[in-house]
Design a protein around this motif. Structure first.
Motif, PDB file in Angstrom:
ATOM      1  N   ASP A  60      -1.583   6.914   7.922  1.00 33.74           N
ATOM      2  CA  ASP A  60      -2.174   7.706   6.825  1.00 33.74           C
ATOM      3  C   ASP A  60      -1.142   8.614   6.165  1.00 33.74           C
ATOM      4  O   ASP A  60      -1.258   8.939   4.991  1.00 33.74           O
ATOM      5  CB  ASP A  60      -3.299   8.603   7.372  1.00 33.74           C
ATOM      6  N   ASP A  61      -0.154   9.065   6.956  1.00 32.93           N
ATOM      7  CA  ASP A  61       0.838  10.005   6.417  1.00 32.93           C
ATOM      8  C   ASP A  61       2.033   9.312   5.766  1.00 32.93           C
ATOM      9  O   ASP A  61       2.953   9.982   5.303  1.00 32.93           O
ATOM     10  CB  ASP A  61       1.385  10.910   7.545  1.00 32.93           C
ATOM     11  N   ALA A  62       2.046   7.989   5.768  1.00 29.85           N
ATOM     12  CA  ALA A  62       3.190   7.267   5.167  1.00 29.85           C
ATOM     13  C   ALA A  62       3.295   7.631   3.680  1.00 29.85           C
ATOM     14  O   ALA A  62       2.272   7.797   3.012  1.00 29.85           O
ATOM     15  CB  ALA A  62       3.004   5.767   5.331  1.00 29.85           C
ATOM     16  N   PRO A  63       4.511   7.800   3.167  1.00 29.21           N
ATOM     17  CA  PRO A  63       4.660   8.230   1.763  1.00 29.21           C
ATOM     18  C   PRO A  63       4.122   7.198   0.765  1.00 29.21           C
ATOM     19  O   PRO A  63       3.956   6.022   1.098  1.00 29.21           O
ATOM     20  CB  PRO A  63       6.173   8.386   1.597  1.00 29.21           C
ATOM     21  N   ASP A  64       3.858   7.687  -0.444  1.00 29.57           N
ATOM     22  CA  ASP A  64       3.267   6.828  -1.477  1.00 29.57           C
ATOM     23  C   ASP A  64       4.122   5.604  -1.784  1.00 29.57           C
ATOM     24  O   ASP A  64       3.615   4.575  -2.205  1.00 29.57           O
ATOM     25  CB  ASP A  64       3.080   7.618  -2.782  1.00 29.57           C
ATOM     26  N   THR A  65       5.432   5.726  -1.559  1.00 31.51           N
ATOM     27  CA  THR A  65       6.309   4.587  -1.832  1.00 31.51           C
ATOM     28  C   THR A  65       5.949   3.402  -0.934  1.00 31.51           C
ATOM     29  O   THR A  65       6.316   2.273  -1.212  1.00 31.51           O
ATOM     30  CB  THR A  65       7.781   4.968  -1.572  1.00 31.51           C
ATOM     31  N   LEU A  66       5.239   3.694   0.161  1.00 26.64           N
ATOM     32  CA  LEU A  66       4.854   2.612   1.077  1.00 26.64           C
ATOM     33  C   LEU A  66       3.392   2.221   0.886  1.00 26.64           C
ATOM     34  O   LEU A  66       2.775   1.620   1.761  1.00 26.64           O
ATOM     35  CB  LEU A  66       5.099   3.038   2.526  1.00 26.64           C
TER      36      LEU A  66
END
Ligand code: MEV
Length: 313
Positions: A60-66
């Motif tokens: 859930d905390d993965a950055p928007d780029t992912l």
């Protein structure tokens, strides 16, 4: 911890037709098995966690780029009727990311394979292609689909956006040297810039794209008939065309030149360009080693040798 699901995927190299393939023209790509990505799934009592070269911690905390990869994992879990918790995904990679070697499609394919393996559901080729297409669409805006198809099938492919793929029976007795400039190649940006260039200069860019199409069609024949000299000339011409649509850079230019000076029969950038990787055609392994050494001396951070005889249909 013992993994209960495992998936592996290779990278890819584009022999001919990068960029022009985005506009419905043909391209030829090969799986790049010298470097690969593996995904393992473990059981946990927690939310979904990831440990990888692109993110460590809660999914859930993965950055928007992912965003693409995140969405892919959720979509696959919905399909498999699994809850969004209780698994840890560990990704390992020998494939450098953002080098035009297909790492985004490769990581997606490895993840899908590992999740299907974990939940013991058979994964058809069509289903895999569907999931990877979804991830690539989110990730790349308007991808041609070439990377996903090549990696999913693990064969040399002749591909055209609306017509799909044909697996090519290679008869080529040659070695390809792959060299990494060590610089990130930004495929999405390169694709957008080429589109803008074409809009601004239609009379210049249209014939370039047409010539890339012709060369790709010719190369398909050369691969099937072992015409190594012609293949090399076509690769170098394709590089010049790609340079004229501004997707090369100084180091790629230098590496192409050094390859040719050291006896390569042809050389070109591969993938989106603007950094990333290049390829050079050698007659045999000894010549490939000499070219690879020269490329390292000229600034390549890594090189691989790829024997085309290893690709058997
Ligand atoms: C992808 O590896 C290379 C490009 O042709 C973009 C695409 O096919 O989507 C530049």
């Amino acid at each position: 911890m013992i993994d209960f699901g495992h998936g592996v995927a290779s990278g890819k190299i584009i022999l001919m037709g990068e960029h022009s393939v985005v506009y419905g023209k043909p391209a030829i790509a090969l799986p790049f098995k010298q470097a690969q990505i593996s995904s393992k799934v473990f059981k946990t009592n927690d939310k979904i966690t990831i440990d990888s070269f692109y993110h460590k911690g809660y999914l859930d905390d993965a950055p928007d780029t992912l965003y693409g990869i995140k969405q892919l994992i959720y979509i696959v879990l919905v399909y498999l009727k699994q809850p969004f918790h209780g698994i840890h995904i560990q990704i390992e990679s020998s494939l450098p990311p953002q080098r035009g070697l297909g790492s985004s499609a490769s990581v997606s394919i490895a993840i899908v394979r590992s999740l299907f393996d974990a939940f013991k559901v058979e994964l058809s080729q069509e289903r895999l292609n569907y999931f990877v297409d979804v991830a690539e669409q989110i990730h790349h805006v308007n991808p041609s689909g070439l990377d996903a198809i090549t990696i999913a099938f693990g064969q040399a492919v002749f591909y055209q956006k609306d017509l799909g793929k044909t697996l090519i029976p290679l008869k080529m007795d040659a070695v390809i040297v792959v060299a990494d400039t060590g610089k990130k190649g930004l495929t999405k940006e390169a694709v957008q810039e080429v589109k803008q260039l074409w809009t601004d200069n239609p009379t210049i860019v249209s014939p370039i794209m047409d010539r890339l199409e012709e060369l790709t069609n010719e190369v398909r024949t050369y691969l099937e008939t072992n015409e190594i000299i012609r293949l090399g000339l076509a690769m170098t011409e394709a590089h010049q065309l790609l340079r004229s649509i501004k997707v090369s850079d100084d180091l790629l230019e230098k590496l192409v030149e050094v390859s040719l000076l050291n006896g390569a029969l042809g050389a070109k950038l591969t993938g989106g360009g603007k950094g990333g990787c290049m390829i050079a055609l050698a007659q045999n392994e000894d010549q490939g080693i000499r070219i690879a050494d020269a490329l390292k001396n000229a600034g390549a951070v890594n090189t691989w040798l790829y024997d085309l005889k290893e690709i058997v249909l």
